[in-house]
Design a protein around this motif. Structure first.
Motif, PDB file in Angstrom:
ATOM      1  N   ASP A  93      36.244  35.844  46.897  1.00 42.98           N
ATOM      2  CA  ASP A  93      35.758  36.696  45.785  1.00 42.98           C
ATOM      3  C   ASP A  93      37.483  36.204  45.007  1.00 42.98           C
ATOM      4  O   ASP A  93      39.124  37.036  45.740  1.00 42.98           O
ATOM      5  N   LEU A  94      37.682  36.064  43.904  1.00 46.52           N
ATOM      6  CA  LEU A  94      39.017  36.225  43.227  1.00 46.52           C
ATOM      7  C   LEU A  94      39.939  37.627  43.202  1.00 46.52           C
ATOM      8  O   LEU A  94      40.804  37.611  42.916  1.00 46.52           O
ATOM      9  N   LYS A  95      39.242  38.742  43.167  1.00 46.90           N
ATOM     10  CA  LYS A  95      39.833  38.981  42.436  1.00 46.90           C
ATOM     11  C   LYS A  95      40.598  40.499  43.494  1.00 46.90           C
ATOM     12  O   LYS A  95      41.446  40.925  43.640  1.00 46.90           O
ATOM     13  N   ARG A  96      39.436  40.039  44.364  1.00 45.71           N
ATOM     14  CA  ARG A  96      40.145  40.110  45.892  1.00 45.71           C
ATOM     15  C   ARG A  96      41.171  40.031  46.599  1.00 45.71           C
ATOM     16  O   ARG A  96      42.216  39.957  46.683  1.00 45.71           O
ATOM     17  N   ALA A  97      41.090  38.502  45.811  1.00 41.84           N
ATOM     18  CA  ALA A  97      42.529  37.523  46.344  1.00 41.84           C
ATOM     19  C   ALA A  97      43.685  38.093  45.760  1.00 41.84           C
ATOM     20  O   ALA A  97      45.254  38.416  46.370  1.00 41.84           O
ATOM     21  N   PHE A  98      43.679  38.557  44.468  1.00 41.68           N
ATOM     22  CA  PHE A  98      44.630  38.717  44.098  1.00 41.68           C
ATOM     23  C   PHE A  98      45.152  39.842  43.888  1.00 41.68           C
ATOM     24  O   PHE A  98      46.638  40.539  44.434  1.00 41.68           O
ATOM     25  N   GLN A 108      47.184  39.921  47.435  1.00 43.78           N
ATOM     26  CA  GLN A 108      48.723  38.814  47.354  1.00 43.78           C
ATOM     27  C   GLN A 108      49.002  39.825  46.405  1.00 43.78           C
ATOM     28  O   GLN A 108      50.663  39.982  46.833  1.00 43.78           O
ATOM     29  N   GLU A 109      48.866  41.171  45.807  1.00 41.49           N
ATOM     30  CA  GLU A 109      49.718  41.895  45.296  1.00 41.49           C
ATOM     31  C   GLU A 109      50.502  43.159  46.354  1.00 41.49           C
ATOM     32  O   GLU A 109      51.251  43.258  45.857  1.00 41.49           O
ATOM     33  N   GLN A 110      49.310  43.273  47.419  1.00 41.73           N
ATOM     34  CA  GLN A 110      49.561  43.825  48.306  1.00 41.73           C
ATOM     35  C   GLN A 110      50.989  42.890  49.105  1.00 41.73           C
ATOM     36  O   GLN A 110      51.508  43.397  49.263  1.00 41.73           O
ATOM     37  N   ASN A 158      50.679  54.943  51.130  1.00 38.12           N
ATOM     38  CA  ASN A 158      49.999  55.389  50.059  1.00 38.12           C
ATOM     39  C   ASN A 158      50.011  54.425  49.062  1.00 38.12           C
ATOM     40  O   ASN A 158      48.913  54.098  48.170  1.00 38.12           O
ATOM     41  N   LYS A 159      51.129  54.063  48.502  1.00 36.93           N
ATOM     42  CA  LYS A 159      50.602  52.806  48.463  1.00 36.93           C
ATOM     43  C   LYS A 159      49.647  51.969  47.709  1.00 36.93           C
ATOM     44  O   LYS A 159      48.689  51.422  47.174  1.00 36.93           O
ATOM     45  N   ILE A 160      50.254  51.658  48.758  1.00 33.23           N
ATOM     46  CA  ILE A 160      49.283  49.719  49.555  1.00 33.23           C
ATOM     47  C   ILE A 160      47.463  50.517  50.014  1.00 33.23           C
ATOM     48  O   ILE A 160      47.019  49.932  49.271  1.00 33.23           O
ATOM     49  N   LYS A 161      47.367  51.837  50.496  1.00 31.50           N
ATOM     50  CA  LYS A 161      45.673  52.450  50.039  1.00 31.50           C
ATOM     51  C   LYS A 161      45.540  52.134  48.462  1.00 31.50           C
ATOM     52  O   LYS A 161      43.815  52.463  48.761  1.00 31.50           O
ATOM     53  N   GLU A 162      45.810  52.619  47.706  1.00 34.30           N
ATOM     54  CA  GLU A 162      45.974  52.894  46.469  1.00 34.30           C
ATOM     55  C   GLU A 162      45.468  51.420  45.628  1.00 34.30           C
ATOM     56  O   GLU A 162      44.388  51.470  44.827  1.00 34.30           O
ATOM     57  N   MET A 163      46.330  50.947  46.445  1.00 35.49           N
ATOM     58  CA  MET A 163      46.616  49.539  45.512  1.00 35.49           C
ATOM     59  C   MET A 163      44.924  48.558  46.396  1.00 35.49           C
ATOM     60  O   MET A 163      44.013  47.912  45.250  1.00 35.49           O
ATOM     61  N   GLY A 164      44.332  49.123  47.504  1.00 38.54           N
ATOM     62  CA  GLY A 164      43.184  48.853  47.911  1.00 38.54           C
ATOM     63  C   GLY A 164      41.890  49.090  47.649  1.00 38.54           C
ATOM     64  O   GLY A 164      41.305  48.692  47.598  1.00 38.54           O
ATOM     65  N   LYS A 165      41.661  50.345  46.393  1.00 39.84           N
ATOM     66  CA  LYS A 165      40.993  50.824  45.935  1.00 39.84           C
ATOM     67  C   LYS A 165      40.399  49.677  44.955  1.00 39.84           C
ATOM     68  O   LYS A 165      40.637  49.483  43.872  1.00 39.84           O
TER      69      LYS A 165
END
Length: 70
Positions: free
Chosen positions: A1-6, A9-11, A63-70
């Motif tokens: 899914d494109l949103k997940r891939a984005f 990539q952001e992470q 902490n930021k990576i955890k937040e980005m994963g939500k």
């Protein structure tokens, strides 16, 4: 899914930035340890500050990576 891939990539981009910062701190730590002009007290102060920066960066980035994963 494109949103997940984005998100992934952001992470990865963020983690690369954090890795670069950690590397810079490690280089500074090596310089301090290898210094022949600093007193032991000066070295200790610098090492403590750099270690605090590195630890804070590690905690904040996780902490930021955890937040980005939500």
């Amino acid at each position: 899914d494109l949103k997940r891939a984005f998100k992934q990539q952001e992470q990865l981009t963020y983690l690369n930035q954090v890795t670069d910062e950690m590397s810079d701190i490690s280089k500074e730590l090596r310089k301090v340890n290898n210094s022949t002009t600093m007193t032991p007290q000066e070295k200790r102060k610098q090492i403590e500050e750099l270690t605090r920066r590195r630890n804070s960066l590690a905690i904040d980035s996780m902490n930021k990576i955890k937040e980005m994963g939500k």
